[in-house]
Design a protein around this motif. Structure first.
Motif, PDB file in Angstrom:
ATOM      1  N   GLY A  32     -16.356  -1.957   0.019  1.00  0.00           N
ATOM      2  CA  GLY A  32     -15.716  -1.955   0.434  1.00  0.00           C
ATOM      3  C   GLY A  32     -14.047  -2.040   0.617  1.00  0.00           C
ATOM      4  O   GLY A  32     -12.805  -1.661  -0.260  1.00  0.00           O
ATOM      5  N   LEU A  36     -10.566  -1.768  -1.346  1.00  0.00           N
ATOM      6  CA  LEU A  36      -9.508  -1.874  -0.737  1.00  0.00           C
ATOM      7  C   LEU A  36      -8.510  -2.598  -1.147  1.00  0.00           C
ATOM      8  O   LEU A  36      -6.982  -2.116  -1.636  1.00  0.00           O
ATOM      9  CB  LEU A  36      -9.730  -1.335   0.015  1.00  0.00           C
ATOM     10  N   TYR A  46      -7.551   0.576   7.174  1.00  0.00           N
ATOM     11  CA  TYR A  46      -8.413   2.014   7.023  1.00  0.00           C
ATOM     12  C   TYR A  46      -9.957   2.094   7.480  1.00  0.00           C
ATOM     13  O   TYR A  46      -9.219   3.579   7.985  1.00  0.00           O
ATOM     14  CB  TYR A  46      -8.241   1.682   5.136  1.00  0.00           C
ATOM     15  N   CYS A 321     -12.719   9.969   6.347  1.00  0.00           N
ATOM     16  CA  CYS A 321     -12.518   9.985   4.822  1.00  0.00           C
ATOM     17  C   CYS A 321     -11.142  10.802   4.341  1.00  0.00           C
ATOM     18  O   CYS A 321     -10.072  10.746   4.737  1.00  0.00           O
ATOM     19  CB  CYS A 321     -13.242   9.318   3.924  1.00  0.00           C
ATOM     20  N   ILE A 331      -5.759   6.767  -1.728  1.00  0.00           N
ATOM     21  CA  ILE A 331      -7.552   6.845  -1.125  1.00  0.00           C
ATOM     22  C   ILE A 331      -7.806   8.686  -1.328  1.00  0.00           C
ATOM     23  O   ILE A 331      -7.442   8.819  -0.141  1.00  0.00           O
ATOM     24  CB  ILE A 331      -8.050   6.104  -0.559  1.00  0.00           C
ATOM     25  N   ASN A 334     -12.781  11.269  -1.883  1.00  0.00           N
ATOM     26  CA  ASN A 334     -14.270  10.142  -2.924  1.00  0.00           C
ATOM     27  C   ASN A 334     -14.434   8.713  -2.561  1.00  0.00           C
ATOM     28  O   ASN A 334     -15.559   8.350  -3.239  1.00  0.00           O
ATOM     29  CB  ASN A 334     -13.704  10.710  -4.116  1.00  0.00           C
ATOM     30  N   PHE A 335     -13.697   8.457  -1.187  1.00  0.00           N
ATOM     31  CA  PHE A 335     -13.630   7.245  -0.965  1.00  0.00           C
ATOM     32  C   PHE A 335     -14.983   7.060  -0.312  1.00  0.00           C
ATOM     33  O   PHE A 335     -15.765   5.954  -0.690  1.00  0.00           O
ATOM     34  CB  PHE A 335     -12.485   6.197  -1.173  1.00  0.00           C
ATOM     35  N   LEU A 338     -17.886   6.728  -2.883  1.00  0.00           N
ATOM     36  CA  LEU A 338     -17.635   5.516  -3.122  1.00  0.00           C
ATOM     37  C   LEU A 338     -18.598   4.499  -2.319  1.00  0.00           C
ATOM     38  O   LEU A 338     -19.819   4.841  -2.435  1.00  0.00           O
ATOM     39  CB  LEU A 338     -16.859   4.835  -3.302  1.00  0.00           C
TER      40      LEU A 338
ATOM     41  N   PHE B 106     -10.917   6.902  -7.640  1.00  0.00           N
ATOM     42  CA  PHE B 106     -10.868   5.912  -6.740  1.00  0.00           C
ATOM     43  C   PHE B 106     -10.247   5.000  -7.708  1.00  0.00           C
ATOM     44  O   PHE B 106      -8.702   4.723  -7.497  1.00  0.00           O
ATOM     45  CB  PHE B 106     -12.006   4.824  -6.220  1.00  0.00           C
TER      46      PHE B 106
END
Lengths: 366, 330
Positions: A32, A36, A46, A321, A331, A334-335, A338, B106
């Protein structure tokens, strides 16, 4: 590869499992972080913002906790309910659909409740939600038991049928359609009256909703049910081997019907509580609990205490998030999905390392 | 009025061929004994990667290739987890869907907020490569010609894949071996078939085909990225339903695509049709659009129930579907 083959480990060590899981989660967070950085965002900042959920130095921190619990409660009950069915090797992936039908039926009660007292309406809403979802679950289980119809695909189809049902209710102006707000020209769902909205205990500014207390009581009941009752034992025997269960004189069909009814009814209950908390219905009322619940139940290896902890972690991830999205426009929430996906992939791999080992063919096995 | 029928036929094909890609890809995977519920996510990954590659290089061919490869890579993850690591197929597939759709957002949000912005499709040589190609002679047939035989190149590719796959299963040795694995991997293994390798190959190729379908959806939508709506928009799930409806037969999937596409198109066009033929088809207007959207799932649910109730076993469902093959358990 031909010199090596896979062997199931004979010994099960909880320590090894936890280490494997921790390494897996760290690797996922690392992936992740790489993604990013690819977008030019400092991953440490983050993650810090995500994991603290904007709590630090925030005068309205209690609002964050309330928001977190609104994600946590339905997800917890749904994951527990799905875990119940999965334990029996019954693939109830219809959490979304059961949640939606429950929400619709809770709304039917809410919009027709007149001026009944709050405790009565909310109880009736939860009852209607549980029963409607439970009946759907029972029907699927009956077809599975009687005709061996594929329950995975059946529940999958039901998810979408229910989704379009609620979309239909939400977009059709008609005299019979009491779901809609009568004052609006555009079709939108109406708001419940105050006697249909979830109440709570005030602790300073913070409101502890009764649904949170209900969720914790349900968790304890399910834990006891699975661990200390005959019915809970039957579920695990059927899950291990339905042939064994049959030889032991258990009525497998009856157990499947009963468990699936409970599983779906619990999802309905989660939906009733969530609907009363939201004070309205919508097609996004589920907040994907039916899908995420599957991941949670599996991550937790279907153990009740682990489901509780995993739900908490996943809720922090999702809410974090959302909270971080205000700071990082590139972002969105939805991150969380993921990361959730990557975490599950690594945990599935970690699971393998913890339960299998590679042995040399012909070599000595310990 | 004739134009309405032609438009209707044209739209059935052009808006639903992505279903055919998803379905044929999933049939290939299910024939190997694996149930991959990650169609939606696999298509989303293929779509976003393929589209960006196509725009960057201005080449439809590169786009298709990248869509195939990235979706195939997703298939590799599924194969590695379920075949080698013995992970549960339902959970792995659903996670691929969650992951894939999130990946789509994303990348999409990230690019939209970057300096270059989201790549546009309009007025590029890429759009030109995606234009409709008329088949000589056939496209001159009145009414039908324009509707059925004047489409972009990816429509023809999708149909070709379905026909070739049908021939592959029905007529070739590897196809026969694959079906054997789907029915009974233990027996196939004893007969000297390399079960693991066959599963890997077909899961990867099947996923790759889905990816091309995803790219098709994106191009067909004009390549505009919206933060709230995924290009795939549930087509992956309809594809899973269509596999059952088509009884695991790629040729029937072609027919099924037209039938499901008919409902999809009716949903969009019911008002137009009711307006053009008020006397005979005016009632169409009364049927809610959501009913047409739900129809593929309702039909599939009924097909599932009816085939399981009927005593005669006419289903081509691979017997080992959904169960992992662990050699030591044999």
């Amino acid at each position: 590869m031909s010199d090596f083959h896979l062997v199931r480990r004979a010994d099960f060590s909880i320590r090894r499992l936890i280490i494997c899981y921790a390494v897996g989660i760290l690797i996922s967070l690392g992936i992740g972080a790489l993604l990013l950085s690819g977008l030019g965002i400092n991953p440490f900042e983050y993650y810090k913002r995500m994991l603290t959920m904007g709590l630090i130095g925030n005068r309205y921190a209690y609002k964050c906790i309330e928001g977190l619990l609104k994600i946590f409660v339905p997800l917890l009950i749904t994951s527990l309910a799905l875990g119940l069915a999965f334990k029996m090797r019954f693939w109830n992936i219809g959490g979304e659909g059961e949640f939606l039908i429950g929400s619709i039926c809770a709304a039917i009660v809410a919009f027709n409740s007149g001026s009944m007292p709050k405790i009565v309406t909310i109880t009736l809403m939860c009852l209607a939600a549980s029963l409607s979802a439970g009946i759907i679950g029972l029907a699927v289980a009956a077809l599975k038991v009687r005709f061996n119809t594929n329950e995975t695909l059946m529940t999958l189809m039901l998810n979408y049928i229910m989704l379009y049902l609620i979309r239909y209710l939400g977009s059709t102006k008609a005299p019979w359609n009491f779901f809609l707000n009568p004052e609006s020209e555009r079709p939108i769902f109406g708001q419940f009256a105050d006697n249909c909205k979830m109440g709570g205990i005030k602790i300073g500014n913070f409101t502890l909703l009764y649904s949170v207390i209900a969720a914790i009581i349900i968790t304890v009941i399910i834990y006891v049910y699975l661990k200390y009752t005959k019915q809970g034992y039957e579920i695990s025997v059927v899950g291990d081997s339905s042939a064994t269960a049959k030889y032991a004189g258990m009525k497998v069909g009856k157990i499947v019907l009963r468990t699936m009814f409970i599983s779906a009814a619990l999802i309905g209950l989660a939906s009733g509580l969530a609907t009363a908390t939201a004070g309205t219905i919508s097609e996004s009322i589920t907040n994907n609990a039916g899908w995420t619940g599957i991941i949670v139940a599996w991550l937790a290896k279907l153990s009740v205490p682990a489901i509780f902890v995993t739900t908490l972690l996943i809720s922090v991830l999702q809410y974090g998030c959302q909270a971080a999205a205000t700071q990082y426009p590139a972002i969105d929430s939805n991150f969380a999905d993921l990361l959730q996906g990557i975490i599950l992939f690594s945990v599935l791999a970690a699971d393998f390392v913890a339960t299998f080992k590679i042995a040399r063919k012909g070599g000595q096995e310990k | 009025m004739i134009n309405v029928i032609t438009m209707f036929l044209f739209n059935i094909v052009v808006y639903n061929i992505a279903l055919l890609y998803g379905t044929t890809g999933e049939i290939m995977i299910e024939k190997s004994g694996s149930l991959n519920l990650g169609v939606e996510g696999t298509m989303a990954i293929g779509a976003v990667c393929g589209y960006i590659a196509a725009c960057r290089t201005n080449s439809l061919f590169v786009g298709v290739l990248v869509a195939f490869l990235t979706a195939g890579l997703t298939g590799l993850v599924f194969a590695f987890l379920t075949v080698t690591l013995q992970a549960n197929q339902n959970v792995t597939g659903l996670t691929i869907t969650t992951f894939g759709v999130a990946f789509y957002y994303f990348i999409g949000n990230g690019l939209s907020n970057s300096k270059g912005g989201w790549p546009k499709l309009n007025d590029t040589t890429l759009a030109d490569q995606f234009r409709d190609v008329e088949i000589p002679l056939l496209s001159k047939i009145p009414i039908l010609g324009k509707g059925l035989f004047s489409h972009n190149i990816l429509v023809y590719l999708g149909i070709a894949i379905a026909v070739l796959m049908w021939a592959y299963f029905a007529k070739t040795m590897p196809g026969l071996k694959l079906r054997a694995i789907g029915e009974n991997p233990g027996a196939a293994d004893s007969a000297g078939i390399n079960v693991t390798r066959m599963k890997y190959i077909h899961i990867i190729i099947g996923s790759g085909i889905m990816g091309i379908g995803g790219l098709y959806m994106g191009l067909n939508m004009g390549g505009t990225f919206e933060g709230s709506n995924c290009w795939i928009n549930g087509y992956g799930w309809i594809a899973i339903a269509l596999v059952i409806f088509a009884n695991w037969n790629p040729a029937k999937a072609l027919l099924g695509t037209l039938i499901f596409g008919f409902f999809n198109t009716l949903r969009v066009y019911n008002a137009t049709i009711a307006y053009n033929f008020p006397n005979t088809l005016g009632w169409l207007n009364k049927i809610p659009a959501q009913f047409f959207s739900a129809l593929p799932f309702i039909i599939t649910l009924l097909v599932l129930i009816i085939t399981s109730i009927s005593k005669k076993n006419s289903s081509n469902e691979p017997a080992s579907i959904g169960r992992n093959y662990y050699r030591e358990d044999r």
